[in-house]
Design an enzyme around this catalytic site. Structure first.
Site, PDB file in Angstrom:
ATOM      1  N   ASP A  52     -32.601 -30.790  64.631  1.00 30.57           N
ATOM      2  CA  ASP A  52     -32.118 -29.949  65.491  1.00 30.57           C
ATOM      3  C   ASP A  52     -32.992 -29.870  66.760  1.00 30.57           C
ATOM      4  O   ASP A  52     -32.510 -29.210  67.876  1.00 30.57           O
ATOM      5  CB  ASP A  52     -32.001 -28.575  64.789  1.00 30.57           C
ATOM      6  CG  ASP A  52     -30.710 -28.613  63.801  1.00 30.57           C
ATOM      7  OD1 ASP A  52     -29.882 -29.581  64.304  1.00 30.57           O
ATOM      8  OD2 ASP A  52     -30.423 -27.686  63.146  1.00 30.57           O
ATOM      9  N   ARG A 110     -16.102 -32.792  62.468  1.00 33.78           N
ATOM     10  CA  ARG A 110     -17.088 -32.939  61.709  1.00 33.78           C
ATOM     11  C   ARG A 110     -17.008 -33.308  60.157  1.00 33.78           C
ATOM     12  O   ARG A 110     -16.148 -32.837  59.610  1.00 33.78           O
ATOM     13  CB  ARG A 110     -18.206 -31.787  61.619  1.00 33.78           C
ATOM     14  CG  ARG A 110     -18.633 -31.385  63.054  1.00 33.78           C
ATOM     15  CD  ARG A 110     -19.751 -30.253  62.962  1.00 33.78           C
ATOM     16  NE  ARG A 110     -20.827 -30.551  62.426  1.00 33.78           N
ATOM     17  CZ  ARG A 110     -21.840 -29.580  62.860  1.00 33.78           C
ATOM     18  NH1 ARG A 110     -21.704 -28.370  63.298  1.00 33.78           N
ATOM     19  NH2 ARG A 110     -23.112 -29.761  62.104  1.00 33.78           N
ATOM     20  N   GLN A 133     -27.594 -29.158  53.843  1.00 32.12           N
ATOM     21  CA  GLN A 133     -25.967 -28.620  53.625  1.00 32.12           C
ATOM     22  C   GLN A 133     -25.507 -29.358  52.465  1.00 32.12           C
ATOM     23  O   GLN A 133     -24.719 -28.633  51.575  1.00 32.12           O
ATOM     24  CB  GLN A 133     -25.282 -28.879  54.859  1.00 32.12           C
ATOM     25  CG  GLN A 133     -25.751 -27.987  55.967  1.00 32.12           C
ATOM     26  CD  GLN A 133     -24.978 -27.990  57.319  1.00 32.12           C
ATOM     27  OE1 GLN A 133     -23.913 -28.824  57.305  1.00 32.12           O
ATOM     28  NE2 GLN A 133     -25.361 -27.371  58.240  1.00 32.12           N
ATOM     29  N   ARG A 138     -27.649 -26.126  71.414  1.00 29.44           N
ATOM     30  CA  ARG A 138     -28.919 -26.468  71.628  1.00 29.44           C
ATOM     31  C   ARG A 138     -28.873 -27.546  72.717  1.00 29.44           C
ATOM     32  O   ARG A 138     -30.175 -27.595  73.452  1.00 29.44           O
ATOM     33  CB  ARG A 138     -29.252 -27.543  70.313  1.00 29.44           C
ATOM     34  CG  ARG A 138     -29.410 -26.597  69.157  1.00 29.44           C
ATOM     35  CD  ARG A 138     -30.142 -26.973  68.004  1.00 29.44           C
ATOM     36  NE  ARG A 138     -29.691 -26.326  66.782  1.00 29.44           N
ATOM     37  CZ  ARG A 138     -30.386 -25.345  66.343  1.00 29.44           C
ATOM     38  NH1 ARG A 138     -31.032 -24.555  67.051  1.00 29.44           N
ATOM     39  NH2 ARG A 138     -30.048 -24.803  65.371  1.00 29.44           N
ATOM     40  N   ARG A 155     -25.197 -35.985  69.663  1.00 24.72           N
ATOM     41  CA  ARG A 155     -26.278 -35.395  70.558  1.00 24.72           C
ATOM     42  C   ARG A 155     -27.069 -36.512  70.985  1.00 24.72           C
ATOM     43  O   ARG A 155     -27.827 -36.419  71.960  1.00 24.72           O
ATOM     44  CB  ARG A 155     -27.296 -34.576  69.672  1.00 24.72           C
ATOM     45  CG  ARG A 155     -26.912 -33.012  69.638  1.00 24.72           C
ATOM     46  CD  ARG A 155     -27.430 -32.165  68.969  1.00 24.72           C
ATOM     47  NE  ARG A 155     -26.820 -30.694  68.766  1.00 24.72           N
ATOM     48  CZ  ARG A 155     -27.341 -29.918  67.781  1.00 24.72           C
ATOM     49  NH1 ARG A 155     -28.190 -30.320  66.936  1.00 24.72           N
ATOM     50  NH2 ARG A 155     -26.645 -28.776  67.811  1.00 24.72           N
ATOM     51  N   LYS A 198     -31.728 -18.966  61.754  1.00 25.56           N
ATOM     52  CA  LYS A 198     -30.412 -19.329  61.267  1.00 25.56           C
ATOM     53  C   LYS A 198     -29.832 -19.397  59.953  1.00 25.56           C
ATOM     54  O   LYS A 198     -29.040 -18.967  59.209  1.00 25.56           O
ATOM     55  CB  LYS A 198     -29.633 -20.266  62.258  1.00 25.56           C
ATOM     56  CG  LYS A 198     -28.187 -20.300  62.399  1.00 25.56           C
ATOM     57  CD  LYS A 198     -27.400 -20.627  63.863  1.00 25.56           C
ATOM     58  CE  LYS A 198     -27.622 -22.083  63.846  1.00 25.56           C
ATOM     59  NZ  LYS A 198     -26.633 -22.900  63.350  1.00 25.56           N
ATOM     60  N   SER A 199     -30.836 -20.408  59.623  1.00 25.11           N
ATOM     61  CA  SER A 199     -30.318 -20.986  58.161  1.00 25.11           C
ATOM     62  C   SER A 199     -30.673 -19.976  56.997  1.00 25.11           C
ATOM     63  O   SER A 199     -30.054 -19.852  55.998  1.00 25.11           O
ATOM     64  CB  SER A 199     -31.252 -22.214  58.023  1.00 25.11           C
ATOM     65  OG  SER A 199     -30.945 -23.261  58.893  1.00 25.11           O
ATOM     66  N   LYS A 229     -23.400 -33.985  64.830  1.00 29.04           N
ATOM     67  CA  LYS A 229     -23.781 -32.366  64.964  1.00 29.04           C
ATOM     68  C   LYS A 229     -22.742 -31.627  65.845  1.00 29.04           C
ATOM     69  O   LYS A 229     -21.583 -32.417  66.065  1.00 29.04           O
ATOM     70  CB  LYS A 229     -25.285 -32.501  65.643  1.00 29.04           C
ATOM     71  CG  LYS A 229     -26.477 -32.938  64.719  1.00 29.04           C
ATOM     72  CD  LYS A 229     -26.743 -31.807  63.738  1.00 29.04           C
ATOM     73  CE  LYS A 229     -27.678 -31.918  62.905  1.00 29.04           C
ATOM     74  NZ  LYS A 229     -27.970 -30.982  61.831  1.00 29.04           N
TER      75      LYS A 229
END
Length: 429
Positions: A316, A123, A170, A389, A347, A23-24, A343
């Site tokens: 992650d 976020r 990021q 996830r 989480r 994905k990244s 996240k």
């Protein structure tokens, strides 16, 4: 909200899996292709909801992008060729899109407005908007640029030397991307080294990046030249099947083409420390993003302590590592993982709440969790809270639990692994 029912797996999980694209790396390949000069072809692209958000945002800025399954062609506009979007740029559920794209928008002289879904609206964006403002970008948003929607008017940036309070790829990437058109040398220093896909890919696109310890630097005024990108499988997606292979009795899985970037392979180190039985066979020595085939089978795991420098390398994967720990002998402690709170969900809370519903003995701490193994899991109704996830971790837990497990909001897995449930079903036959 769709739900999925998972039945216990009696004969183990067996077979080969080709893990979907990272994905990244998929996000970055589209973005860097868009601001490069020339045509970039991407193979192995992840056509999940998040990466499709990146494509739609750059199309909105006039970039010609054709996506066909896992192959994408991007005709780059160069750093100065992006056009002011007529509509709001919608990133959906994608934190990577909004944060990295903010760095690119900070160095464009036009106005843009960026927003996402309800999860993105919660976020924290200030960790990115503050350094970009220091460089000279005009950025605003709710609570002084803390939350979306964000408005950005960029251009005329000055390089900064920024010490980031968090190890976040990021944040680092947004500042480096802004630095491409800033006057001077931009430097970012982190408390721990975060994932380095941006640095590797900028180099592949012809940008000179200097790394010294925990600091990364680049000079402004550099151009990106189009290049073809081969995306390896996503180790974060592979993690669910690595853990499944280790904890579900009578299992043996071969995971093909798994990305092995050293800033991302904390999960491999943890499984090794927990005494999992697996082998790693490198397949593309010398590529800018290494990959391997991994074979894993049912293992007797032991509890361990996880913290410090390894956390950014497996942040992650912590939900599924917590599941593995419920099946390990002894106690597992996960600490230094404050980042879990910001996240897609908090989480720490969601992992503890949902695994507790399945009968695990697990407790939350301020910066992680403590898991007491070994627990016999029992099926129940659980919820992903819209977090891909958490959804996948609960599906693997359901394979192991006695009785059926129903996962509410199960379609969240489509963000990063659209074919996850089909793969799981295929491996149980």
């Amino acid at each position: 909200m769709k739900e999925r029912t998972i039945q216990p797996v009696n004969n183990g999980l067996n077979g080969n899996i080709t893990i979907p694209g990272d994905k990244s790396i998929s996000h970055r390949a589209v973005m860097f292709g868009a601001i490069a000069e020339g045509k970039t072809t991407i193979k192995g692209f992840l056509p999940g909801a998040d990466c499709l958000s990146t494509i739609s945002c750059f199309k909105e800025m006039g970039v010609d992008i054709v996506q066909n399954g896992d192959e994408v062609t991007v005709v780059g506009k160069g750093l100065e060729g992006l056009q002011e979007p007529k509509a709001v740029l919608d990133v959906g559920n994608s934190g990577t899109t909004i944060r990295l794209m903010s760095g690119i928008l900070a160095n464009t002289p036009f106005f843009s407005c960026v927003q996402g879904d309800a999860s993105i609206a919660k976020r924290p964006m200030k960790r990115v908007t503050n350094p970009l403002k220091q460089m000279g970008a005009n950025i605003d948003g709710r609570e002084e640029g803390t939350f979306t929607p964000l408005t950005i008017r960029g251009g005329d940036l000055k390089a900064i030397e920024y010490t980031s309070p968090v190890a976040s790829a990021q944040v680092k990437s947004a500042i480096l991307l802004a630095g491409l058109r800033a006057e001077g040398v931009t430097a970012v220093t982190e408390p721990h080294i975060s994932r380095d896909h941006t640095e590797r890919m900028l180099e592949a696109f012809g940008v000179k990046v200097t790394r010294e310890g925990k600091t990364v630097k680049l000079a402004g005024g550099q151009k990106l030249t189009a290049t073809d990108v081969q995306v390896p499988g996503d180790v974060s997606s592979a993690a669910f099947f690595l853990v499944a292979g280790a904890i579900i009795p009578n299992s043996k899985l071969v995971l093909q083409n798994v990305g092995m970037n050293p800033t991302r392979t904390g999960i491999i180190d943890v499984l090794e420390k927990m005494d999992a039985t697996f082998t790693v066979e490198p397949i593309n020595e010398g590529a800018s993003e290494p990959a391997a085939n991994i074979t894993i089978e049912t293992s007797s795991l032991k509890g361990i302590e996880i913290g410090g420098d390894i956390i950014p390398r497996l942040i992650d994967e912590i939900p599924v590592i917590a599941l593995a720990a419920t099946q390990a002998e002894g106690i597992t402690v996960i600490k230094d993982a404050h980042e879990l709170k910001v996240k897609e969900t908090n989480r720490i809370d969601t992992v503890v709440a949902e695994l507790t519903k399945l009968g695990a003995r697990i407790e939350a701490t301020d910066d992680g969790m403590i898991i007491y193994g070994k627990s016999a899991l029992k099926g129940n109704t659980v919820n992903s809270y819209g977090d891909h996830r958490i959804g996948m971790m609960l599906a693997i837990a359901g394979c192991l639990a006695e009785g059926k497990t129903t996962i509410e909001d199960a379609e969240a897995v489509g963000v990063s692994y659209p074919t996850f449930f089909e793969e799981l079903q295929r491996l149980t036959k």
